[in-house]
Motif scaffolding. Structure first.
Motif, PDB file in Angstrom:
ATOM      1  N   TYR A 190       6.610   3.585  -3.990  1.00  6.02           N
ATOM      2  CA  TYR A 190       7.871   3.315  -4.672  1.00  6.02           C
ATOM      3  C   TYR A 190       7.810   3.855  -6.100  1.00  6.02           C
ATOM      4  O   TYR A 190       6.740   3.897  -6.710  1.00  6.02           O
ATOM      5  N   THR A 191       8.963   4.257  -6.606  1.00  6.42           N
ATOM      6  CA  THR A 191       8.996   4.908  -7.908  1.00  6.42           C
ATOM      7  C   THR A 191       9.519   4.009  -9.024  1.00  6.42           C
ATOM      8  O   THR A 191       9.694   4.455 -10.144  1.00  6.42           O
ATOM      9  N   ASP A 192       9.775   2.738  -8.725  1.00  6.27           N
ATOM     10  CA  ASP A 192      10.151   1.804  -9.783  1.00  6.27           C
ATOM     11  C   ASP A 192       9.642   0.414  -9.421  1.00  6.27           C
ATOM     12  O   ASP A 192       9.467   0.086  -8.241  1.00  6.27           O
ATOM     13  N   TYR A 247      -0.951  -4.163  -3.529  1.00  7.10           N
ATOM     14  CA  TYR A 247      -0.222  -3.068  -4.176  1.00  7.10           C
ATOM     15  C   TYR A 247      -0.922  -2.685  -5.467  1.00  7.10           C
ATOM     16  O   TYR A 247      -1.783  -3.395  -5.989  1.00  7.10           O
ATOM     17  N   SER A 266      11.752  -2.030  -7.010  1.00  2.00           N
ATOM     18  CA  SER A 266      11.653  -1.736  -5.571  1.00  2.00           C
ATOM     19  C   SER A 266      10.326  -2.220  -5.013  1.00  2.00           C
ATOM     20  O   SER A 266      10.267  -2.762  -3.903  1.00  2.00           O
ATOM     21  N   CYS A 267       9.254  -2.003  -5.785  1.00  4.04           N
ATOM     22  CA  CYS A 267       7.939  -2.477  -5.362  1.00  4.04           C
ATOM     23  C   CYS A 267       7.936  -3.998  -5.271  1.00  4.04           C
ATOM     24  O   CYS A 267       7.453  -4.576  -4.290  1.00  4.04           O
ATOM     25  N   TYR A 292       4.221   3.207  -7.408  1.00  2.00           N
ATOM     26  CA  TYR A 292       3.672   1.952  -6.920  1.00  2.00           C
ATOM     27  C   TYR A 292       3.355   2.073  -5.431  1.00  2.00           C
ATOM     28  O   TYR A 292       4.250   2.337  -4.621  1.00  2.00           O
ATOM     29  N   GLN A 323       9.570  11.599  -0.212  1.00  2.00           N
ATOM     30  CA  GLN A 323       8.431  11.206   0.611  1.00  2.00           C
ATOM     31  C   GLN A 323       8.431  12.057   1.879  1.00  2.00           C
ATOM     32  O   GLN A 323       9.490  12.310   2.451  1.00  2.00           O
ATOM     33  N   ASP A 344      13.928   2.480   2.144  1.00  2.00           N
ATOM     34  CA  ASP A 344      15.054   2.607   1.223  1.00  2.00           C
ATOM     35  C   ASP A 344      15.218   4.052   0.775  1.00  2.00           C
ATOM     36  O   ASP A 344      14.631   4.487  -0.211  1.00  2.00           O
ATOM     37  N   GLN A 354       9.168  -5.654  -2.225  1.00  2.00           N
ATOM     38  CA  GLN A 354       8.302  -5.587  -1.041  1.00  2.00           C
ATOM     39  C   GLN A 354       7.187  -6.623  -1.073  1.00  2.00           C
ATOM     40  O   GLN A 354       6.700  -7.046  -0.022  1.00  2.00           O
ATOM     41  N   SER A 414      18.606   9.854  -2.785  1.00  2.00           N
ATOM     42  CA  SER A 414      17.179   9.673  -2.516  1.00  2.00           C
ATOM     43  C   SER A 414      16.882  10.198  -1.119  1.00  2.00           C
ATOM     44  O   SER A 414      17.717  10.109  -0.215  1.00  2.00           O
TER      45      SER A 414
END
Length: 257
Positions: free
Chosen positions: A17-19, A35, A22-23, A6, A208, A86, A26, A154
């Motif tokens: 973001y990977t889930d 997004y 979390s997206c 995302y 990242q 995060d 934001q 992470s």
């Protein structure tokens, strides 16, 4: 591995973001949030660095992010964005060379839960370049990131060299597809880039690699800078952990690069 990625161009903390949760954190109830989801990390990276939302599910549908950059550019993160990101482990890299070319060294500052945990320095080269020193630091950061991921943490890597970031995350794939050649001449630091890129391919869906400006108050970057200077002054050719007390004030009073 994430099933979707995302991209948040406009939200509380822009990034990838990977889930969904979390997206959502934001963008939910964020005015003008922008997004979009992507199937692969590569698509998300390209969209984020290009600032383009395409036919997005965002609340503000435009083709490019306001103030966005072209596809070949890299977003620069502020100190506030770095702290808010995060990620359990944050790794800051820097390389120095005096003069350029000349004596070179690399440094790393590793944070866990936004607290400095380890400092690393070394890879002294009496006839190096700044770019090589920056790439060496990024390489070591990815090696550390690999171990952190194995421990379930992470990871985000912060580098103040756009050249290094773009070499690995943008340009290397095209160079490799052309037999490690580029139009217009030699690929400098080629063997080092090949090694870093091979490692990056195994990690890219899990980490990242982000850009920060040097000497603008990003503490981790400043500490990595001091370590790169220590590498040059001590002439340490290995890459070793700093063994003195992690007195941030005292370390920041060391000579800057």
């Amino acid at each position: 591995m994430a099933s979707k990625f995302y991209v948040v161009w406009k939200g509380r903390t822009p990034g990838i973001y990977t889930d969904w949760n979390s997206c959502k954190a934001q963008v939910d109830q964020f005015p003008g949030a922008r997004y979009k989801s992507f199937k692969t990390r590569a698509e998300a990276d390209a969209a984020y660095s290009g600032g383009s939302s395409g036919s997005s599910a965002s609340t503000s549908k435009t083709n490019t992010a306001k103030g966005g950059a072209n596809k070949s550019s890299v977003k620069t993160y502020t100190a506030q964005e770095v702290k808010a990101l995060d990620a359990h482990t944050k790794i800051f890299t820097d390389g120095g060379c005096e003069p350029n070319p000349g004596e070179a060294g690399s440094g790393i500052a590793l944070y866990r839960n936004n607290q400095v945990a380890e400092l690393w320095y070394g890879l002294y080269n009496p006839m190096g370049t700044n770019n090589t020193a920056e790439l060496n630091a990024l390489h070591q950061a990815l090696l550390i990131a690999e171990k952190e991921l194995d421990e379930g943490n992470s990871v985000a890597v912060f580098c103040d060299s756009k050249y290094s970031i773009q070499c690995i995350t943008q340009w290397a794939s095209g160079w490799k597809a052309k037999g490690w050649k580029k139009s217009g001449g030699e690929i400098k630091n080629l063997e080092l880039i090949k090694s870093i890129y091979a490692l990056y391919l195994t990690l890219k869906d899990k980490i990242q690699i982000l850009h920060v400006n040097g000497h603008v108050g990003v503490e981790g970057n400043e500490l990595a800078d001091r370590m790169s200077i220590l590498a040059m002054e001590s002439k340490v050719r290995e890459f070793v952990q700093y063994q003195e007390a992690l007195d941030i004030g005292a370390i920041l009073r060391m000579r800057a690069g």
